[in-house]
Motif scaffolding. Structure first.
Motif, PDB file in Angstrom:
ATOM      1  N   GLU A 156       0.832  -1.208   0.000  1.00  0.00           N
ATOM      2  CA  GLU A 156       0.000   0.000   0.000  1.00  0.00           C
ATOM      3  C   GLU A 156       0.866   1.256   0.000  1.00  0.00           C
ATOM      4  O   GLU A 156       1.759   1.410   0.850  1.00  0.00           O
ATOM      5  N   THR A 185      -8.608  -3.721   9.853  1.00  0.00           N
ATOM      6  CA  THR A 185      -7.629  -2.848   9.209  1.00  0.00           C
ATOM      7  C   THR A 185      -7.460  -1.577  10.019  1.00  0.00           C
ATOM      8  O   THR A 185      -8.229  -1.292  10.946  1.00  0.00           O
ATOM      9  N   ASP A 232      -8.061   1.389   8.971  1.00  0.00           N
ATOM     10  CA  ASP A 232      -9.248   2.217   8.734  1.00  0.00           C
ATOM     11  C   ASP A 232     -10.406   1.775   9.630  1.00  0.00           C
ATOM     12  O   ASP A 232     -11.146   2.611  10.164  1.00  0.00           O
ATOM     13  N   ASP A 233     -10.567   0.453   9.779  1.00  0.00           N
ATOM     14  CA  ASP A 233     -11.619  -0.056  10.665  1.00  0.00           C
ATOM     15  C   ASP A 233     -11.397   0.405  12.102  1.00  0.00           C
ATOM     16  O   ASP A 233     -12.334   0.808  12.785  1.00  0.00           O
ATOM     17  N   MET A 253      -9.698   3.069  13.153  1.00  0.00           N
ATOM     18  CA  MET A 253      -9.927   4.504  13.279  1.00  0.00           C
ATOM     19  C   MET A 253     -11.409   4.822  13.255  1.00  0.00           C
ATOM     20  O   MET A 253     -11.885   5.710  13.984  1.00  0.00           O
ATOM     21  N   GLY A 254     -12.182   4.081  12.435  1.00  0.00           N
ATOM     22  CA  GLY A 254     -13.609   4.284  12.394  1.00  0.00           C
ATOM     23  C   GLY A 254     -14.284   3.952  13.706  1.00  0.00           C
ATOM     24  O   GLY A 254     -15.154   4.676  14.190  1.00  0.00           O
ATOM     25  N   SER A 292     -13.593   6.663  16.227  1.00  0.00           N
ATOM     26  CA  SER A 292     -14.394   7.862  15.952  1.00  0.00           C
ATOM     27  C   SER A 292     -15.812   7.696  16.487  1.00  0.00           C
ATOM     28  O   SER A 292     -16.410   8.614  17.070  1.00  0.00           O
TER      29      SER A 292
END
Length: 283
Positions: A150, A271, A273-274, A276-277, A280
């Motif tokens: 990535e 992941t 992103d998961d 961090m989501g 939040s």
């Protein structure tokens, strides 16, 4: 004091062991099997270069390019192996054991790591198709996936370079200062050939992506690398001494063993992103 998440510390601590295990190992076209010892291969190289071969004796110097070629050749026909590792770096002691598979386009690995500094529970690491999965307590039993391909991933270039044989050869050549054939030694009842190399770590890592910003003051002036080869010219043991920074010892045995290395089920993977989501939403 704010506590650094275990997965971050684990990822940082795992870079060196993974890099060492993937040294000069990458799938590709198979070459003819060479079952000669490491010293015999160097003698053959001497014949090809028009030099008098003769047997290597303990204490003999070895040309840098010949040793680099020897390291690369040891993995040309590599298949699978079981590996154990002990690493003491940056105040963190890690012991690990697992299996590796060099038959694919990129190496695959499954290892269980233990470290008092990283927690009481074992940490499982899986590397498949250039994706690293880490199962650590902070994630509730799930695996954090890190795609080394990535863009923008700081671990990606570092790990990719460490497992690219051409990059490894460049790094080794750049850092090598001297190589000596130590001689034959008995290791756990088996006769192995030992080579000792002195390297300049700053020069070796200079061209490695992800390491450009590391201050030279953080690196030792010299690094000692000892490598043991078996009668088939395969790497069986490595000891890397980095002075005050620590050391790493690795063994590779049972070449050709049946291994099972697969990515975890999708439902057990998360992941960044998961994560961090979820944070939040909690906020």
């Amino acid at each position: 004091m704010k506590r650094t998440p275990t997965w971050r510390r684990t990822a940082a601590a795992a870079v060196l062991p993974l890099a060492l295990t993937g040294l000069a190992a990458c799938g590709g076209e198979e070459s003819a099997e060479d079952t000669s010892s490491a010293s015999a291969q160097l003698e053959e190289q001497g014949d090809e270069d028009g030099e008098e071969a003769g047997g290597l004796e303990a204490g003999d110097p070895v040309p840098d390019d010949d040793f680099v070629a020897l390291m690369a050749a040891s993995f040309e026909d590599a298949t699978t192996a079981r590996t154990t590792m002990t690493s003491e770096t940056a105040g963190t002691t890690i012991s690990a054991e697992g299996v590796v598979d060099y038959t694919g386009k990129t190496p695959a690995m499954r290892m269980t790591m233990e470290s008092a500094e990283l927690g009481d529970e074992p940490i499982e690491m899986i590397l498949v198709d250039n994706v690293m999965y880490m199962q650590v307590p902070d994630l509730g039993g799930k695996y954090l996936s890190i795609d080394l391909d990535e863009p923008g991933n700081p671990l990606g270039p570092m790990m990719t370079d460490s497992m690219d044989p051409s990059k490894q050869a460049e790094m080794m050549r750049a850092g090598l200062e001297s190589v000596t054939f130590v001689g034959e030694e008995d290791v756990d009842g088996e006769s192995l050939e030992r080579y000792s190399a002195t390297l300049d770590p700053s020069a070796a890592l200079e061209g490695m992506q992800g390491m450009e910003g590391v201050p030279k003051s953080m690196m030792p002036e010299q690094m000692q690398s000892d490598t043991w080869f078996d009668d088939d010219g395969r790497v069986r043991r490595m000891v890397i001494d980095m002075g005050e920074l620590g050391s790493t010892e690795m063994s590779m045995d049972d070449w050709g063993a049946d291994v099972d290395i697969e990515a975890p089920p999708a439902g057990q993977v998360t992941t960044m992103d998961d994560m961090m989501g979820s944070m939040s939403q909690m906020s």
